[in-house]
Design a protein around this motif. Sequence first.
Motif, PDB file in Angstrom:
ATOM      1  N   ALA A 260     -12.284  13.853 -12.400  1.00 37.35           N
ATOM      2  CA  ALA A 260     -13.383  12.743 -12.360  1.00 37.35           C
ATOM      3  C   ALA A 260     -13.387  12.393 -10.855  1.00 37.35           C
ATOM      4  O   ALA A 260     -12.435  11.927 -10.291  1.00 37.35           O
ATOM      5  CB  ALA A 260     -13.424  11.692 -13.343  1.00 37.35           C
ATOM      6  N   VAL A 261     -14.691  12.196 -10.248  1.00 35.94           N
ATOM      7  CA  VAL A 261     -14.463  11.664  -8.812  1.00 35.94           C
ATOM      8  C   VAL A 261     -15.657  10.537  -8.601  1.00 35.94           C
ATOM      9  O   VAL A 261     -16.462  10.586  -9.703  1.00 35.94           O
ATOM     10  CB  VAL A 261     -14.790  12.759  -7.870  1.00 35.94           C
ATOM     11  N   ASP A 262     -15.449   9.703  -7.645  1.00 36.25           N
ATOM     12  CA  ASP A 262     -16.620   8.820  -7.420  1.00 36.25           C
ATOM     13  C   ASP A 262     -17.565   9.403  -6.518  1.00 36.25           C
ATOM     14  O   ASP A 262     -17.347  10.542  -6.108  1.00 36.25           O
ATOM     15  CB  ASP A 262     -16.050   7.387  -6.819  1.00 36.25           C
ATOM     16  N   MET A 263     -18.364   8.680  -6.116  1.00 39.54           N
ATOM     17  CA  MET A 263     -19.506   9.067  -5.180  1.00 39.54           C
ATOM     18  C   MET A 263     -19.147   9.534  -3.918  1.00 39.54           C
ATOM     19  O   MET A 263     -19.662  10.084  -3.054  1.00 39.54           O
ATOM     20  CB  MET A 263     -20.675   7.915  -5.108  1.00 39.54           C
ATOM     21  N   ASP A 264     -17.914   9.246  -3.355  1.00 33.83           N
ATOM     22  CA  ASP A 264     -17.449   9.680  -2.128  1.00 33.83           C
ATOM     23  C   ASP A 264     -16.379  10.672  -2.302  1.00 33.83           C
ATOM     24  O   ASP A 264     -15.830  11.311  -1.405  1.00 33.83           O
ATOM     25  CB  ASP A 264     -16.420   8.378  -1.534  1.00 33.83           C
ATOM     26  N   GLY A 265     -16.250  11.118  -3.452  1.00 34.43           N
ATOM     27  CA  GLY A 265     -15.448  12.621  -3.617  1.00 34.43           C
ATOM     28  C   GLY A 265     -14.169  12.017  -3.951  1.00 34.43           C
ATOM     29  O   GLY A 265     -13.181  12.797  -4.101  1.00 34.43           O
ATOM     30  N   LYS A 266     -13.616  10.923  -4.020  1.00 27.98           N
ATOM     31  CA  LYS A 266     -12.064  10.483  -4.382  1.00 27.98           C
ATOM     32  C   LYS A 266     -12.081  10.562  -6.031  1.00 27.98           C
ATOM     33  O   LYS A 266     -12.968   9.925  -6.558  1.00 27.98           O
ATOM     34  CB  LYS A 266     -11.977   9.082  -3.759  1.00 27.98           C
ATOM     35  N   SER A 267     -10.763  10.691  -6.191  1.00 28.20           N
ATOM     36  CA  SER A 267     -10.485  10.712  -7.837  1.00 28.20           C
ATOM     37  C   SER A 267     -10.507   9.408  -8.519  1.00 28.20           C
ATOM     38  O   SER A 267     -10.413   8.544  -7.599  1.00 28.20           O
ATOM     39  CB  SER A 267      -9.210  11.377  -8.023  1.00 28.20           C
ATOM     40  N   ARG A 268     -11.013   9.288  -9.624  1.00 29.37           N
ATOM     41  CA  ARG A 268     -11.229   8.081 -10.326  1.00 29.37           C
ATOM     42  C   ARG A 268     -10.659   8.456 -11.815  1.00 29.37           C
ATOM     43  O   ARG A 268     -10.640   9.213 -12.141  1.00 29.37           O
ATOM     44  CB  ARG A 268     -12.482   7.422 -10.148  1.00 29.37           C
ATOM     45  N   ASN A 269     -10.387   7.079 -12.638  1.00 32.10           N
ATOM     46  CA  ASN A 269     -10.054   7.339 -13.994  1.00 32.10           C
ATOM     47  C   ASN A 269     -11.308   7.747 -14.685  1.00 32.10           C
ATOM     48  O   ASN A 269     -12.337   7.421 -14.346  1.00 32.10           O
ATOM     49  CB  ASN A 269      -9.633   5.982 -14.476  1.00 32.10           C
ATOM     50  N   LEU A 270     -11.181   8.523 -15.748  1.00 34.48           N
ATOM     51  CA  LEU A 270     -11.902   8.994 -16.763  1.00 34.48           C
ATOM     52  C   LEU A 270     -12.702   7.780 -17.236  1.00 34.48           C
ATOM     53  O   LEU A 270     -13.795   7.830 -17.368  1.00 34.48           O
ATOM     54  CB  LEU A 270     -11.492   9.707 -17.696  1.00 34.48           C
ATOM     55  N   ALA A 271     -12.046   6.628 -17.508  1.00 32.21           N
ATOM     56  CA  ALA A 271     -12.642   5.425 -18.089  1.00 32.21           C
ATOM     57  C   ALA A 271     -13.857   4.908 -17.315  1.00 32.21           C
ATOM     58  O   ALA A 271     -14.655   4.273 -17.783  1.00 32.21           O
ATOM     59  CB  ALA A 271     -11.651   4.560 -18.630  1.00 32.21           C
ATOM     60  N   GLU A 272     -13.638   5.047 -16.050  1.00 34.41           N
ATOM     61  CA  GLU A 272     -14.761   4.371 -15.086  1.00 34.41           C
ATOM     62  C   GLU A 272     -15.921   4.914 -14.905  1.00 34.41           C
ATOM     63  O   GLU A 272     -16.002   6.287 -14.871  1.00 34.41           O
ATOM     64  CB  GLU A 272     -13.898   4.266 -13.561  1.00 34.41           C
ATOM     65  N   VAL A 273     -17.174   4.625 -15.147  1.00 35.36           N
ATOM     66  CA  VAL A 273     -18.207   4.918 -14.960  1.00 35.36           C
ATOM     67  C   VAL A 273     -18.840   4.720 -13.525  1.00 35.36           C
ATOM     68  O   VAL A 273     -18.767   3.459 -13.158  1.00 35.36           O
ATOM     69  CB  VAL A 273     -19.340   4.136 -16.046  1.00 35.36           C
ATOM     70  N   CYS A 274     -19.350   5.675 -12.883  1.00 37.45           N
ATOM     71  CA  CYS A 274     -20.005   5.745 -11.656  1.00 37.45           C
ATOM     72  C   CYS A 274     -21.252   4.946 -11.847  1.00 37.45           C
ATOM     73  O   CYS A 274     -22.145   4.898 -12.629  1.00 37.45           O
ATOM     74  CB  CYS A 274     -20.287   7.110 -10.923  1.00 37.45           C
TER      75      CYS A 274
END
Length: 126
Positions: free
Chosen positions: A112-126
């Motif tokens: 899972a990645v954020d809008m900057d392409g950095k990894s994020r937790n699956l539970a976080e919603v963009c």
Amino acid sequence: MDSNAQRFPTLRVRALPTATNAYGKVQAGWLMGQIDLAGSLDAERLARGPVATVAVNAFQFTHPILLGDVVNLYVERLRVGQKSVTLKIAVEAERLDGELVFVTEVIATFVAVDMDGKSRNLAEVC
């Protein structure tokens, strides 16, 4: 998975002339794109946002995909981590006469990645 349970493909696509070589067989690069698409559909649903493919194991073809075949791609979740999901993606070809043949399967990992392409937790919603 229970062998008697009915499976539903995550993605179905017909092999068109643009996907084949001069001999009417689907090229591996086209199939890899379809595998990535099927896997990302499931991973994005789980992540509720964008994902990046970070690993795909080697795969072997047991049968060719022919021009006109309908390609069925099945996705099974093998492991869900904090930031990634590992999937088994199985591919079968449905011949024009209705015969189903197993083509290959791969293990792929998506993060899972954020809008900057950095990894994020699956539970976080963009």
